[in-house]
Design a protein around this motif. Structure first.
Motif, PDB file in Angstrom:
ATOM      1  N   ARG A 132       0.852  -1.198   0.000  1.00  0.00           N
ATOM      2  CA  ARG A 132       0.000   0.000   0.000  1.00  0.00           C
ATOM      3  C   ARG A 132       0.880   1.238   0.000  1.00  0.00           C
ATOM      4  NH1 ARG A 132      -4.733   0.547   3.711  1.00  0.00           N
ATOM      5  NH2 ARG A 132      -5.680   1.253   1.800  1.00  0.00           N
ATOM      6  N   THR A 133       0.390   2.284  -0.648  1.00  0.00           N
ATOM      7  CA  THR A 133       1.154   3.521  -0.758  1.00  0.00           C
ATOM      8  C   THR A 133       0.260   4.721  -0.488  1.00  0.00           C
ATOM      9  OG1 THR A 133       2.579   2.526  -2.441  1.00  0.00           O
ATOM     10  CG2 THR A 133       2.577   4.934  -2.316  1.00  0.00           C
ATOM     11  N   ARG A 134       0.758   5.618   0.359  1.00  0.00           N
ATOM     12  CA  ARG A 134       0.096   6.908   0.567  1.00  0.00           C
ATOM     13  C   ARG A 134       0.655   7.867  -0.475  1.00  0.00           C
ATOM     14  NH1 ARG A 134      -2.865   8.542   4.216  1.00  0.00           N
ATOM     15  NH2 ARG A 134      -2.200   6.976   5.723  1.00  0.00           N
ATOM     16  N   VAL A 135      -0.235   8.438  -1.268  1.00  0.00           N
ATOM     17  CA  VAL A 135       0.144   9.385  -2.314  1.00  0.00           C
ATOM     18  C   VAL A 135      -0.347  10.759  -1.866  1.00  0.00           C
ATOM     19  CG1 VAL A 135      -0.062   9.981  -4.758  1.00  0.00           C
ATOM     20  CG2 VAL A 135      -0.070   7.562  -4.044  1.00  0.00           C
ATOM     21  N   ARG A 136       0.587  11.678  -1.730  1.00  0.00           N
ATOM     22  CA  ARG A 136       0.266  13.030  -1.258  1.00  0.00           C
ATOM     23  C   ARG A 136       0.627  14.018  -2.349  1.00  0.00           C
ATOM     24  NH1 ARG A 136       2.761  17.389   1.396  1.00  0.00           N
ATOM     25  NH2 ARG A 136       1.456  18.377   2.979  1.00  0.00           N
ATOM     26  N   LEU A 137      -0.341  14.826  -2.746  1.00  0.00           N
ATOM     27  CA  LEU A 137      -0.137  15.831  -3.788  1.00  0.00           C
ATOM     28  C   LEU A 137      -0.290  17.215  -3.164  1.00  0.00           C
ATOM     29  CD1 LEU A 137      -1.532  15.857  -7.363  1.00  0.00           C
ATOM     30  CD2 LEU A 137      -1.956  17.830  -5.905  1.00  0.00           C
ATOM     31  N   GLU A 138       0.690  18.065  -3.411  1.00  0.00           N
ATOM     32  CA  GLU A 138       0.627  19.452  -2.961  1.00  0.00           C
ATOM     33  C   GLU A 138       0.878  20.365  -4.154  1.00  0.00           C
ATOM     34  OE1 GLU A 138       2.596  22.651   0.166  1.00  0.00           O
ATOM     35  OE2 GLU A 138       3.512  20.665  -0.037  1.00  0.00           O
ATOM     36  N   HIS A 139      -0.098  21.208  -4.463  1.00  0.00           N
ATOM     37  CA  HIS A 139       0.074  22.231  -5.499  1.00  0.00           C
ATOM     38  C   HIS A 139       0.344  23.539  -4.771  1.00  0.00           C
ATOM     39  CE1 HIS A 139      -1.425  24.011  -9.583  1.00  0.00           C
ATOM     40  NE2 HIS A 139      -0.287  24.546  -9.171  1.00  0.00           N
ATOM     41  N   ARG A 140       1.566  24.036  -4.899  1.00  0.00           N
ATOM     42  CA  ARG A 140       1.990  25.196  -4.120  1.00  0.00           C
ATOM     43  C   ARG A 140       2.509  26.305  -5.030  1.00  0.00           C
ATOM     44  NH1 ARG A 140       6.131  21.208  -2.402  1.00  0.00           N
ATOM     45  NH2 ARG A 140       7.967  21.658  -3.646  1.00  0.00           N
ATOM     46  N   ASP A 141       2.964  27.381  -4.394  1.00  0.00           N
ATOM     47  CA  ASP A 141       3.475  28.565  -5.091  1.00  0.00           C
ATOM     48  C   ASP A 141       2.371  29.271  -5.876  1.00  0.00           C
ATOM     49  OD1 ASP A 141       6.056  27.790  -4.159  1.00  0.00           O
ATOM     50  OD2 ASP A 141       6.296  26.497  -5.914  1.00  0.00           O
ATOM     51  N   LEU A 142       1.141  29.189  -5.356  1.00  0.00           N
ATOM     52  CA  LEU A 142      -0.003  29.762  -6.065  1.00  0.00           C
ATOM     53  C   LEU A 142       0.047  31.282  -6.123  1.00  0.00           C
ATOM     54  CD1 LEU A 142      -2.804  27.366  -4.771  1.00  0.00           C
ATOM     55  CD2 LEU A 142      -1.386  27.161  -6.823  1.00  0.00           C
ATOM     56  N   ASP A 143       0.877  31.890  -5.286  1.00  0.00           N
ATOM     57  CA  ASP A 143       1.053  33.349  -5.357  1.00  0.00           C
ATOM     58  C   ASP A 143       1.543  33.780  -6.739  1.00  0.00           C
ATOM     59  OD1 ASP A 143       0.282  33.979  -2.727  1.00  0.00           O
ATOM     60  OD2 ASP A 143       2.296  33.557  -1.967  1.00  0.00           O
ATOM     61  N   ALA A 144       2.174  32.870  -7.475  1.00  0.00           N
ATOM     62  CA  ALA A 144       2.688  33.196  -8.808  1.00  0.00           C
ATOM     63  C   ALA A 144       1.577  33.618  -9.768  1.00  0.00           C
ATOM     64  CB  ALA A 144       3.446  32.001  -9.391  1.00  0.00           C
ATOM     65  N   PHE A 145       0.336  33.272  -9.457  1.00  0.00           N
ATOM     66  CA  PHE A 145      -0.782  33.691 -10.299  1.00  0.00           C
ATOM     67  C   PHE A 145      -1.119  35.167 -10.120  1.00  0.00           C
ATOM     68  CE2 PHE A 145      -1.765  29.072 -10.117  1.00  0.00           C
ATOM     69  CZ  PHE A 145      -1.804  28.825 -11.487  1.00  0.00           C
ATOM     70  N   GLY A 146      -0.425  35.842  -9.215  1.00  0.00           N
ATOM     71  CA  GLY A 146      -0.622  37.275  -9.017  1.00  0.00           C
ATOM     72  C   GLY A 146      -2.045  37.597  -8.605  1.00  0.00           C
ATOM     73  N   ALA A 147      -2.667  38.542  -9.307  1.00  0.00           N
ATOM     74  CA  ALA A 147      -4.022  38.984  -8.985  1.00  0.00           C
ATOM     75  C   ALA A 147      -5.047  37.858  -9.096  1.00  0.00           C
ATOM     76  CB  ALA A 147      -4.422  40.138  -9.904  1.00  0.00           C
ATOM     77  N   ASP A 148      -4.716  36.800  -9.838  1.00  0.00           N
ATOM     78  CA  ASP A 148      -5.627  35.668 -10.013  1.00  0.00           C
ATOM     79  C   ASP A 148      -5.384  34.548  -9.001  1.00  0.00           C
ATOM     80  OD1 ASP A 148      -6.976  36.718 -12.304  1.00  0.00           O
ATOM     81  OD2 ASP A 148      -5.216  36.201 -13.517  1.00  0.00           O
ATOM     82  N   ALA A 149      -4.467  34.744  -8.049  1.00  0.00           N
ATOM     83  CA  ALA A 149      -4.060  33.667  -7.145  1.00  0.00           C
ATOM     84  C   ALA A 149      -5.223  33.096  -6.335  1.00  0.00           C
ATOM     85  CB  ALA A 149      -2.937  34.136  -6.219  1.00  0.00           C
ATOM     86  N   ALA A 150      -6.008  33.931  -5.713  1.00  0.00           N
ATOM     87  CA  ALA A 150      -7.107  33.436  -4.883  1.00  0.00           C
ATOM     88  C   ALA A 150      -8.150  32.715  -5.736  1.00  0.00           C
ATOM     89  CB  ALA A 150      -7.749  34.576  -4.101  1.00  0.00           C
ATOM     90  N   ALA A 151      -8.456  33.264  -6.889  1.00  0.00           N
ATOM     91  CA  ALA A 151      -9.430  32.627  -7.780  1.00  0.00           C
ATOM     92  C   ALA A 151      -8.917  31.273  -8.278  1.00  0.00           C
ATOM     93  CB  ALA A 151      -9.751  33.537  -8.959  1.00  0.00           C
ATOM     94  N   MET A 152      -7.627  31.197  -8.614  1.00  0.00           N
ATOM     95  CA  MET A 152      -7.063  29.934  -9.085  1.00  0.00           C
ATOM     96  C   MET A 152      -7.045  28.911  -7.954  1.00  0.00           C
ATOM     97  SD  MET A 152      -6.689  30.007 -12.282  1.00  0.00           S
ATOM     98  CE  MET A 152      -5.637  28.596 -12.627  1.00  0.00           C
ATOM     99  N   ARG A 153      -6.743  29.363  -6.735  1.00  0.00           N
ATOM    100  CA  ARG A 153      -6.785  28.426  -5.614  1.00  0.00           C
ATOM    101  C   ARG A 153      -8.190  27.870  -5.470  1.00  0.00           C
ATOM    102  NH1 ARG A 153      -7.928  26.437  -1.030  1.00  0.00           N
ATOM    103  NH2 ARG A 153      -6.313  25.436   0.213  1.00  0.00           N
ATOM    104  N   GLY A 154      -9.182  28.736  -5.603  1.00  0.00           N
ATOM    105  CA  GLY A 154     -10.570  28.289  -5.541  1.00  0.00           C
ATOM    106  C   GLY A 154     -10.897  27.271  -6.626  1.00  0.00           C
ATOM    107  N   THR A 155     -10.383  27.500  -7.819  1.00  0.00           N
ATOM    108  CA  THR A 155     -10.599  26.566  -8.926  1.00  0.00           C
ATOM    109  C   THR A 155      -9.960  25.215  -8.617  1.00  0.00           C
ATOM    110  OG1 THR A 155     -10.741  28.346 -10.564  1.00  0.00           O
ATOM    111  CG2 THR A 155     -10.123  26.152 -11.384  1.00  0.00           C
TER     112      THR A 155
END
Length: 158
Positions: free
Chosen positions: A112-135
């Motif tokens: 068995r394997t635990r697979v952990r995914l982290e999508h980070r550095d979302l600040d790089a989206f600038g003004a769209d960062a919060a909206a992209m995080r929501g998406t």
């Protein structure tokens, strides 16, 4: 003022060893990646992650065109892969936009394997960062993608 946007974290446990889990995630992405999740004008033929640091992550489409997603920032089988995600809020590839998707594969018991995914550095989206995080946080985004991966990981190798 610098905006700090929280990473997206998802994880699942699959009934396969870490080496096979890593292989399914990186070498067999075409079998599980949701077909609607692409930026090309034609359906997906194959999703490719070149198996080395600096390798490309891209999609080859049925009409012969290719669209880039990013690059391999770290290649450490069977425990870890880090990919850049360079698709902007306009759903086009941007060479100068770099967010990171880190995926780790940790033994969670025999076979068995635990697979952990982290999508980070979302600040790089600038003004769209919060909206992209929501998406990315929506059920049909990373959650559904990792669920599709988990289903593929359950299918025995022929």
């Amino acid at each position: 003022m610098i905006q700090t946007v929280e990473s997206i974290l998802r994880e699942t446990v699959v009934d396969t060893d870490p080496a096979r889990a890593f292989e399914i995630f990186t070498a067999d992405m075409t079998s599980w990646w949701p077909s609607a999740h692409h930026i090309g004008s034609a359906p997906i033929e194959r999703i490719v992650i070149e198996p080395h640091r600096g390798g490309r992550w891209y999609t080859r489409h049925e009409d012969g065109t290719e669209t880039s997603t990013g690059f391999v920032a770290a290649w450490e089988p069977p425990g870890r892969v880090v990919l850049t995600w360079q698709i902007g809020a306009d759903w086009k590839y941007h060479e100068n936009l770099v967010t990171s998707v880190e995926v780790t594969f940790t033994e969670a018991g025999p076979g068995r394997t635990r697979v952990r995914l982290e999508h980070r550095d979302l600040d790089a989206f600038g003004a769209d960062a919060a909206a992209m995080r929501g998406t990315f946080d929506e059920p049909g985004a990373w959650t559904a993608t990792l669920e599709a991966y988990a289903v593929a990981a359950r299918i025995p190798t022929p």
